[in-house]
Design a protein around this motif. Structure first.
Motif, mmCIF file in Angstrom:
data_model
loop_
_atom_site.group_PDB
_atom_site.id
_atom_site.type_symbol
_atom_site.label_atom_id
_atom_site.label_comp_id
_atom_site.label_asym_id
_atom_site.label_seq_id
_atom_site.Cartn_x
_atom_site.Cartn_y
_atom_site.Cartn_z
ATOM 1 N N ILE A 178 17.443 -14.202 -12.395
ATOM 2 C CA ILE A 178 16.640 -13.204 -11.683
ATOM 3 C C ILE A 178 15.380 -13.843 -11.128
ATOM 4 C CG2 ILE A 178 15.463 -10.977 -11.850
ATOM 5 C CD1 ILE A 178 17.068 -10.414 -14.378
ATOM 6 N N VAL A 179 15.103 -13.573 -9.872
ATOM 7 C CA VAL A 179 13.799 -13.887 -9.301
ATOM 8 C C VAL A 179 13.073 -12.567 -9.137
ATOM 9 C CG1 VAL A 179 12.550 -14.867 -7.360
ATOM 10 C CG2 VAL A 179 14.721 -15.872 -8.076
ATOM 11 N N GLU A 180 11.884 -12.474 -9.715
ATOM 12 C CA GLU A 180 11.213 -11.185 -9.813
ATOM 13 C C GLU A 180 9.823 -11.252 -9.183
ATOM 14 O OE1 GLU A 180 12.064 -8.328 -13.280
ATOM 15 O OE2 GLU A 180 10.355 -9.530 -13.927
ATOM 16 N N SER A 181 9.512 -10.277 -8.335
ATOM 17 C CA SER A 181 8.176 -10.148 -7.765
ATOM 18 C C SER A 181 7.590 -8.831 -8.234
ATOM 19 C CB SER A 181 8.231 -10.143 -6.236
ATOM 20 O OG SER A 181 8.889 -11.292 -5.767
ATOM 21 N N ILE A 182 6.394 -8.879 -8.782
ATOM 22 C CA ILE A 182 5.752 -7.686 -9.324
ATOM 23 C C ILE A 182 4.412 -7.514 -8.636
ATOM 24 C CG2 ILE A 182 4.752 -6.684 -11.418
ATOM 25 C CD1 ILE A 182 6.885 -8.343 -12.958
ATOM 26 N N CYS A 183 4.067 -6.265 -8.360
ATOM 27 C CA CYS A 183 2.830 -5.994 -7.639
ATOM 28 C C CYS A 183 2.162 -4.778 -8.256
ATOM 29 C CB CYS A 183 3.173 -5.747 -6.166
ATOM 30 S SG CYS A 183 1.741 -5.343 -5.156
ATOM 31 N N VAL A 184 0.918 -4.934 -8.695
ATOM 32 C CA VAL A 184 0.169 -3.814 -9.283
ATOM 33 C C VAL A 184 -1.224 -3.736 -8.656
ATOM 34 C CG1 VAL A 184 1.395 -3.894 -11.500
ATOM 35 C CG2 VAL A 184 -0.659 -5.281 -11.163
ATOM 36 N N PRO A 185 -1.824 -2.566 -8.647
ATOM 37 C CA PRO A 185 -3.173 -2.432 -8.079
ATOM 38 C C PRO A 185 -4.184 -3.206 -8.915
ATOM 39 C CG PRO A 185 -2.158 -0.267 -8.474
ATOM 40 C CD PRO A 185 -1.316 -1.289 -9.158
ATOM 41 N N ALA A 186 -4.998 -4.008 -8.260
ATOM 42 C CA ALA A 186 -5.976 -4.816 -8.995
ATOM 43 C C ALA A 186 -6.972 -3.921 -9.724
ATOM 44 C CB ALA A 186 -6.703 -5.751 -8.030
ATOM 45 N N ALA A 187 -7.277 -2.765 -9.143
ATOM 46 C CA ALA A 187 -8.305 -1.904 -9.727
ATOM 47 C C ALA A 187 -7.963 -1.467 -11.136
ATOM 48 C CB ALA A 187 -8.515 -0.675 -8.828
ATOM 49 N N ARG B 92 0.845 -1.209 0.000
ATOM 50 C CA ARG B 92 0.000 0.000 0.000
ATOM 51 C C ARG B 92 0.867 1.241 0.000
ATOM 52 N NH1 ARG B 92 -3.173 -2.358 4.286
ATOM 53 N NH2 ARG B 92 -2.574 -0.617 5.620
ATOM 54 N N GLU B 93 1.937 1.172 0.766
ATOM 55 C CA GLU B 93 2.841 2.322 0.853
ATOM 56 C C GLU B 93 3.493 2.600 -0.507
ATOM 57 O OE1 GLU B 93 7.088 3.300 3.004
ATOM 58 O OE2 GLU B 93 5.932 1.535 3.628
ATOM 59 N N CYS B 94 4.011 1.556 -1.120
ATOM 60 C CA CYS B 94 4.721 1.741 -2.386
ATOM 61 C C CYS B 94 3.795 2.178 -3.503
ATOM 62 C CB CYS B 94 5.424 0.444 -2.796
ATOM 63 S SG CYS B 94 6.851 0.067 -1.797
ATOM 64 N N LEU B 95 2.553 1.724 -3.469
ATOM 65 C CA LEU B 95 1.639 2.021 -4.571
ATOM 66 C C LEU B 95 0.606 3.080 -4.187
ATOM 67 C CD1 LEU B 95 1.134 -1.608 -5.938
ATOM 68 C CD2 LEU B 95 2.559 0.215 -6.860
ATOM 69 N N ALA B 96 0.749 3.673 -2.995
ATOM 70 C CA ALA B 96 -0.170 4.732 -2.556
ATOM 71 C C ALA B 96 -1.620 4.258 -2.617
ATOM 72 C CB ALA B 96 0.023 6.000 -3.396
ATOM 73 N N VAL C 255 -4.423 -6.086 -4.714
ATOM 74 C CA VAL C 255 -3.326 -6.031 -5.680
ATOM 75 C C VAL C 255 -3.229 -7.364 -6.417
ATOM 76 C CG1 VAL C 255 -1.926 -4.354 -4.403
ATOM 77 C CG2 VAL C 255 -1.676 -6.808 -3.930
ATOM 78 N N VAL C 256 -2.545 -7.324 -7.542
ATOM 79 C CA VAL C 256 -2.186 -8.551 -8.251
ATOM 80 C C VAL C 256 -0.694 -8.739 -8.096
ATOM 81 C CG1 VAL C 256 -2.123 -9.740 -10.477
ATOM 82 C CG2 VAL C 256 -4.058 -8.236 -9.908
ATOM 83 N N ARG C 257 -0.310 -9.961 -7.731
ATOM 84 C CA ARG C 257 1.107 -10.265 -7.539
ATOM 85 C C ARG C 257 1.555 -11.273 -8.585
ATOM 86 N NH1 ARG C 257 -1.117 -10.935 -2.379
ATOM 87 N NH2 ARG C 257 -0.886 -9.053 -1.080
ATOM 88 N N ILE C 258 2.653 -10.942 -9.220
ATOM 89 C CA ILE C 258 3.228 -11.830 -10.240
ATOM 90 C C ILE C 258 4.622 -12.214 -9.781
ATOM 91 C CG2 ILE C 258 3.970 -12.002 -12.654
ATOM 92 C CD1 ILE C 258 1.932 -9.809 -13.313
ATOM 93 N N ARG C 259 4.931 -13.463 -9.903
ATOM 94 C CA ARG C 259 6.305 -13.899 -9.621
ATOM 95 C C ARG C 259 6.821 -14.667 -10.821
ATOM 96 N NH1 ARG C 259 8.720 -13.824 -4.914
ATOM 97 N NH2 ARG C 259 9.741 -15.843 -5.125
ATOM 98 N N ARG C 260 8.069 -14.390 -11.162
ATOM 99 C CA ARG C 260 8.637 -15.121 -12.285
ATOM 100 C C ARG C 260 10.150 -15.239 -12.137
ATOM 101 N NH1 ARG C 260 7.612 -10.909 -17.360
ATOM 102 N NH2 ARG C 260 8.777 -9.177 -16.472
ATOM 103 N N VAL C 261 10.694 -16.176 -12.858
ATOM 104 C CA VAL C 261 12.138 -16.369 -12.911
ATOM 105 C C VAL C 261 12.585 -15.978 -14.306
ATOM 106 C CG1 VAL C 261 14.020 -18.031 -12.849
ATOM 107 C CG2 VAL C 261 12.161 -18.198 -11.204
ATOM 108 N N ARG C 262 13.644 -15.207 -14.378
ATOM 109 C CA ARG C 262 14.097 -14.746 -15.694
ATOM 110 C C ARG C 262 15.501 -15.290 -15.968
ATOM 111 N NH1 ARG C 262 12.309 -8.634 -16.635
ATOM 112 N NH2 ARG C 262 12.119 -9.492 -18.747
ATOM 113 N N SER C 263 15.713 -15.677 -17.206
ATOM 114 C CA SER C 263 16.962 -16.365 -17.584
ATOM 115 C C SER C 263 17.686 -15.632 -18.694
ATOM 116 C CB SER C 263 16.653 -17.793 -18.057
ATOM 117 O OG SER C 263 16.016 -18.514 -17.024
ATOM 118 N N LEU C 264 18.979 -15.568 -18.546
ATOM 119 C CA LEU C 264 19.848 -15.076 -19.615
ATOM 120 C C LEU C 264 20.631 -16.260 -20.151
ATOM 121 C CD1 LEU C 264 21.255 -11.751 -18.108
ATOM 122 C CD2 LEU C 264 20.013 -11.971 -20.265
ATOM 123 N N ASP C 265 20.576 -16.474 -21.471
ATOM 124 C CA ASP C 265 21.271 -17.612 -22.073
ATOM 125 C C ASP C 265 20.889 -18.918 -21.385
ATOM 126 O OD1 ASP C 265 22.661 -15.979 -23.856
ATOM 127 O OD2 ASP C 265 24.164 -15.517 -22.334
#
Lengths: 266, 266
Positions: free
Chosen positions: A166-175, A140-144, A151-161
């Motif tokens: 990278i382990v990535e966590s993404i969070c966006v307002p559901a609205a 709530r603080e980060c997204l005001a 919120v919607v939370r996405i988690r993914r692993v990203r690969s180079l070659d």
DNA sequence: GAGTGGTCTAGACCACAGC
DNA sequence: CTGTGGTCTAGACCACTCG
């Protein structure tokens, strides 16, 4: 001292833009702006209102000059500033266009991890999870957001070659992202910001990144096949809209044995 | 196609600047540049040659326009670009000045570590060693030195709020910094780039930073009072002169439990 | 050819600094 | 008061794109 409030004989630039003029008479801090900055702000507001879609062409300099009742050179200076912030793209002979999130922009403006050999590639993404829920205090603080927001939370692993880095966590307002959790995992593209634009009419215009060094936790050790407690580069990003409103909070933890975060200073 | 080579009736901009024009007639890749970019390059060369010292005033737009035989607006555009790169500073009513390394510039353009509470401070420095020697292969590579070149190496510990947080290794070519090792330790200031300018007439104009996460080694553990193997943020910087010639190689290893590296994207 | 942004110029006026 | 950079305008011409 009174400069730049009104220059043309006719009000020029109407739209109630000179919002800072107070009737209180004395020693008001002057938030007068040069004409071209006022024009820039007007165009910026239209961008924020999605008056034109990303990729769409703006009216020509001449047309805008007529609309705003200023000279073409003044509009030009406003557009040049916007182009300098990568909010519009100018192309000789064609026109001025609302900036779009292309793979190129993702790679050169929003992704600063570079191979130690200098190679620049966008990493492949493998989705781990995508679900919604009540926003936690930090989110709530980060997204005001308000206390009952989701919120919607996405988690993914990203690969180079083909190596997961990278382990990535993404969070966006559901609205603002109705239906995002229903999107099939295969549909979630590698470069999310273009997807945000096209599917949800949400435009990322800026971002702020904060970097720390941390130790990999158990899950990261497993996902990235690392020794226990390996150092990771944590990149925390808050992505913002045209009005600097927070839209996405993202935390990437990166294994930097073969790559680094590149930044140029002046 | 032939545009921008010569515009004024008289050659304008002499100084053998149109270096790219070949007498070979056909299909030469045109390195024609707009006039204002040619002017910009000429001024840049003068900056590189130390024609004016940092802090000194350049000739006025009008004077430069007369010298180069172009209009004042063209000079203005050249200077605006240089100001955008922070190579000159323009002050209304006073003049245009060669950019200087002030504490403000160090803090806001060259030092990206910020307290987690948002506080921006330059850390205090404590000198550990300062000595010269033959350049090692890695040093020669980073600083583009020949095989027999010597370098000066500086090591220091930097503290925020009296807590040591950074171990820093700095390496510069001895040839450009004659007498640096003789400088008393107390004389080595916290902000080195202003010192380089004033004492050695060496101007840092740009820099490139590469960040990784690493584990603290034994010495770092001792100097920063950390647990064994603690994660550190490694910032490797190559600082460049006006012609993008490497001048300084610096490696900072930072304890980021209470601070972070801040970067803004567009 | 028509329309777009890019460059260059010239002139007027303004705000600011400093003598 | 003079000199500086900052803004605004107007017009000419150029390069590029597209139909």
């Amino acid at each position: 001292m009174l400069a730049y409030a009104f220059v043309a004989q006719t009000p020029a630039v109407d739209e109630a833009m000179i919002s800072g003029i107070e009737q209180a008479g004395i020693e008001q801090a002057p938030n007068f702006q040069p004409l071209y900055r006022q024009i820039r702000l007007l165009i910026l507001k239209r961008l924020a209102k999605n008056t034109w879609r990303p990729g769409e062409m703006l009216p020509s300099e001449t047309k805008l000059a007529q609309q705003f009742r200023v000279s073409q050179g003044t509009v030009r200076k406003a557009l040049d500033e916007l182009a300098g912030q990568n909010l519009v793209v100018r192309q000789q002979g064609k026109g001025t266009f609302v900036a779009q999130h292309t793979p190129h922009r993702a790679l050169f403006h929003f992704f600063h991890l570079v191979g130690d050999d200098g190679s620049r590639k966008l990493p492949e993404s493998r989705l781990i999870s995508c679900a919604s829920g009540r926003a936690e205090p930090r989110e709530r603080e980060c997204l005001a957001l308000s206390s009952r927001a989701h919120v919607v939370r996405i988690r993914r692993v990203r690969s180079l070659d083909a190596t997961p880095v990278i382990v990535e966590s993404i969070c966006v307002p559901a609205a603002q992202f109705q239906g995002l959790t229903d999107a099939s995992p295969a549909e979630l593209p590698n470069t999310l910001y273009a997807f945000y634009e096209q599917r949800f009419q949400v435009v990322i215009a800026h971002a702020v990144e904060r970097l720390k060094a941390v130790s990999a936790n158990a899950e990261e050790v497993r996902l990235l096949k690392l020794p226990r407690g390996a150092p990771l580069l944590e990149i925390e990003r808050i992505a913002l809209g045209h009005e600097h409103n927070p839209i996405e909070w993202r935390r990437s933890r990166c294994h930097t044995d073969n790559c680094h975060y590149l930044n140029e200073l002046d």
